[in-house]
Design a protein around this motif. Structure first.
Motif, PDB file in Angstrom:
ATOM      1  N   UNK A   2       0.880  -1.239  -0.177  1.00 46.81           N
ATOM      2  CA  UNK A   2       0.164  -0.055  -0.125  1.00 46.81           C
ATOM      3  C   UNK A   2       0.735   1.240   0.079  1.00 46.81           C
ATOM      4  N   UNK A   3       0.840   2.032  -1.043  1.00 40.92           N
ATOM      5  CA  UNK A   3       1.601   3.345  -1.220  1.00 40.92           C
ATOM      6  C   UNK A   3       0.995   4.430  -0.078  1.00 40.92           C
ATOM      7  N   UNK A   4      -0.148   4.179   0.603  1.00 40.22           N
ATOM      8  CA  UNK A   4      -0.585   5.453   1.343  1.00 40.22           C
ATOM      9  C   UNK A   4       0.656   5.602   2.240  1.00 40.22           C
ATOM     10  N   UNK A   5       1.028   4.464   3.127  1.00 41.51           N
ATOM     11  CA  UNK A   5       2.160   4.784   3.757  1.00 41.51           C
ATOM     12  C   UNK A   5       3.561   5.392   3.366  1.00 41.51           C
ATOM     13  N   UNK A   6       3.862   4.836   2.140  1.00 43.14           N
ATOM     14  CA  UNK A   6       4.940   5.318   1.856  1.00 43.14           C
ATOM     15  C   UNK A   6       5.252   6.842   1.289  1.00 43.14           C
ATOM     16  N   UNK A  16      11.080   1.395   1.012  1.00 41.29           N
ATOM     17  CA  UNK A  16      10.380   0.531  -0.121  1.00 41.29           C
ATOM     18  C   UNK A  16      11.370   0.268  -1.307  1.00 41.29           C
ATOM     19  N   UNK A  17      12.155   1.147  -1.651  1.00 38.34           N
ATOM     20  CA  UNK A  17      13.398   1.205  -2.703  1.00 38.34           C
ATOM     21  C   UNK A  17      14.261  -0.099  -2.200  1.00 38.34           C
ATOM     22  N   UNK A  18      14.701   0.112  -0.956  1.00 36.08           N
ATOM     23  CA  UNK A  18      15.536  -0.996  -0.557  1.00 36.08           C
ATOM     24  C   UNK A  18      15.018  -2.408  -0.503  1.00 36.08           C
ATOM     25  N   UNK A  19      13.757  -2.586  -0.070  1.00 39.05           N
ATOM     26  CA  UNK A  19      12.944  -3.741  -0.228  1.00 39.05           C
ATOM     27  C   UNK A  19      12.781  -4.234  -1.773  1.00 39.05           C
ATOM     28  N   UNK A  20      12.693  -3.198  -2.584  1.00 41.83           N
ATOM     29  CA  UNK A  20      12.623  -3.917  -4.153  1.00 41.83           C
ATOM     30  C   UNK A  20      13.724  -4.204  -4.537  1.00 41.83           C
ATOM     31  N   UNK A  21      14.909  -3.612  -4.484  1.00 40.53           N
ATOM     32  CA  UNK A  21      16.302  -4.045  -4.707  1.00 40.53           C
ATOM     33  C   UNK A  21      16.648  -5.388  -4.026  1.00 40.53           C
ATOM     34  N   UNK A  22      16.239  -5.610  -2.727  1.00 43.96           N
ATOM     35  CA  UNK A  22      16.300  -7.028  -2.213  1.00 43.96           C
ATOM     36  C   UNK A  22      15.822  -7.975  -2.917  1.00 43.96           C
ATOM     37  N   UNK A  23      14.375  -7.565  -3.154  1.00 46.30           N
ATOM     38  CA  UNK A  23      13.713  -8.739  -3.872  1.00 46.30           C
ATOM     39  C   UNK A  23      14.290  -9.034  -5.160  1.00 46.30           C
ATOM     40  N   UNK A  34       2.178  -3.073  -6.312  1.00 47.24           N
ATOM     41  CA  UNK A  34       2.239  -1.706  -5.630  1.00 47.24           C
ATOM     42  C   UNK A  34       0.818  -1.029  -5.938  1.00 47.24           C
ATOM     43  N   UNK A  35       0.114  -0.490  -4.956  1.00 48.81           N
ATOM     44  CA  UNK A  35      -1.279   0.217  -5.315  1.00 48.81           C
ATOM     45  C   UNK A  35      -1.064   1.856  -5.231  1.00 48.81           C
ATOM     46  N   UNK A  36      -2.060   2.373  -5.541  1.00 50.08           N
ATOM     47  CA  UNK A  36      -2.228   3.906  -5.657  1.00 50.08           C
ATOM     48  C   UNK A  36      -2.845   4.117  -4.275  1.00 50.08           C
ATOM     49  N   UNK A  37      -2.732   5.483  -3.862  1.00 56.34           N
ATOM     50  CA  UNK A  37      -3.323   5.997  -2.805  1.00 56.34           C
ATOM     51  C   UNK A  37      -4.806   5.732  -2.853  1.00 56.34           C
ATOM     52  N   UNK A  38      -5.160   5.329  -1.456  1.00 57.52           N
ATOM     53  CA  UNK A  38      -6.496   5.112  -1.223  1.00 57.52           C
ATOM     54  C   UNK A  38      -7.082   3.992  -2.039  1.00 57.52           C
TER      55      UNK A  38
END
Length: 50
Positions: A2-6, A16-23, A34-38
């Motif tokens: 959920x990108x609301x928190x991001x 989040x960027x670090x998580x994506x690189x790790x994955x 990844x989702x849009x706000x709301x």
């Protein structure tokens, strides 16, 4: 994810960027959704639950 928190919590975008690189390092074919706000409101409206 959920990108609301991001977008609303300081330092979350960096995490989040670090998580994506790790994955990607584990396996380039891994996915993250990844989702849009709301996003929850959009889903609820789509199934007439608002």
């Amino acid at each position: 994810m959920d990108l609301d928190r991001c977008t609303s919590v300081q330092n979350e975008k960096k995490k989040l960027k670090s998580l994506i690189k790790t994955i990607e390092k584990i396996n380039i074919k891994n996915n993250i959704f990844l989702t849009y706000n709301n996003f929850e409101n959009w889903v609820a409206a789509s199934i007439n639950k608002i």
